[in-house]
Design a protein around this motif. Structure first.
Motif, PDB file in Angstrom:
ATOM      1  N   HIS A 142      -7.049 -24.143  55.178  1.00  0.00           N
ATOM      2  CA  HIS A 142      -9.165 -23.861  55.199  1.00  0.00           C
ATOM      3  C   HIS A 142      -8.440 -22.894  54.177  1.00  0.00           C
ATOM      4  O   HIS A 142      -9.097 -22.590  53.005  1.00  0.00           O
ATOM      5  N   GLU A 143      -8.397 -22.196  54.321  1.00  0.00           N
ATOM      6  CA  GLU A 143      -7.541 -20.716  53.161  1.00  0.00           C
ATOM      7  C   GLU A 143      -7.263 -21.077  52.056  1.00  0.00           C
ATOM      8  O   GLU A 143      -7.788 -19.762  51.108  1.00  0.00           O
ATOM      9  N   ARG A 146     -10.076 -22.221  50.451  1.00  0.00           N
ATOM     10  CA  ARG A 146     -11.486 -20.910  50.005  1.00  0.00           C
ATOM     11  C   ARG A 146     -10.782 -20.308  49.023  1.00  0.00           C
ATOM     12  O   ARG A 146     -12.137 -20.021  48.235  1.00  0.00           O
ATOM     13  N   PRO A 151     -16.443 -20.208  49.282  1.00  0.00           N
ATOM     14  CA  PRO A 151     -16.528 -20.365  50.928  1.00  0.00           C
ATOM     15  C   PRO A 151     -15.947 -22.232  51.203  1.00  0.00           C
ATOM     16  O   PRO A 151     -17.224 -22.820  50.356  1.00  0.00           O
ATOM     17  N   ILE A 152     -16.824 -21.572  52.186  1.00  0.00           N
ATOM     18  CA  ILE A 152     -16.309 -23.703  53.446  1.00  0.00           C
ATOM     19  C   ILE A 152     -16.818 -23.081  54.221  1.00  0.00           C
ATOM     20  O   ILE A 152     -16.619 -21.385  55.002  1.00  0.00           O
TER      21      ILE A 152
END
Length: 156
Positions: A142-143, A146, A151-152
């Protein structure tokens, strides 16, 4: 200034140099009594800023703690010691410009992550994994997503 060798207070300055981008001055001195040379450092004394931790305890802002975290994140990365020092100076300047007496620990971490993201993406992910307490591979994915795509939606 007292000589660290003979404790005489009769010395003269033989060289003055600016350091840390003008935030510090180093002076080379020679003692008139024993003729030994020594160096002094002058630094701007800033008001003590306190960091408010998650459990609401407060501790002084520690420049060395910030440096250690950045050095760990940049370990074995192509980032020089001088660049790390510049980064720490920039972070410290940002904090003192934006906060007067207290800063939440979360804000310190966010400021460091913002600077690291611009410096080195791998160092940023390393720092974020500790600071944001990643627990699974999904947190890393996820990071990284991103960081590379913008942005997510929130992490689950």
């Amino acid at each position: 200034m007292r000589c660290p060798f003979c404790h005489s207070d009769d010395d003269r300055v033989i060289d003055t140099r600016s350091a840390e981008g003008g935030y510090m001055i180093r002076r080379r001195r020679v003692c008139s009594n024993c003729s030994r040379r020594f160096q002094t450092v002058e630094k701007i004394e800033q008001q003590a800023l306190r960091v408010v931790k998650r459990d609401n305890t407060r501790e002084p802002l520690d420049r060395e703690k910030i440096r250690r975290g950045i050095e760990r994140a940049c370990s074995k990365r192509p980032v020089t010691s001088d660049r790390i020092e510049q980064l720490v100076q920039s972070i410290e300047s940002n904090i003192y410009n934006d906060y007067e007496t207290e800063i939440p620990a979360k804000e310190v971490g966010e400021i460091v992550m913002g600077h690291l993201a611009k410096l080195d993406e791998v160092a940023y992910i390393r720092f974020a994994s500790v600071y944001q307490e990643f627990h699974t591979a999904k947190d890393f994915i996820h990071e990284v997503a991103r960081l590379t795509q913008g942005p997510i939606p929130s992490r689950s």
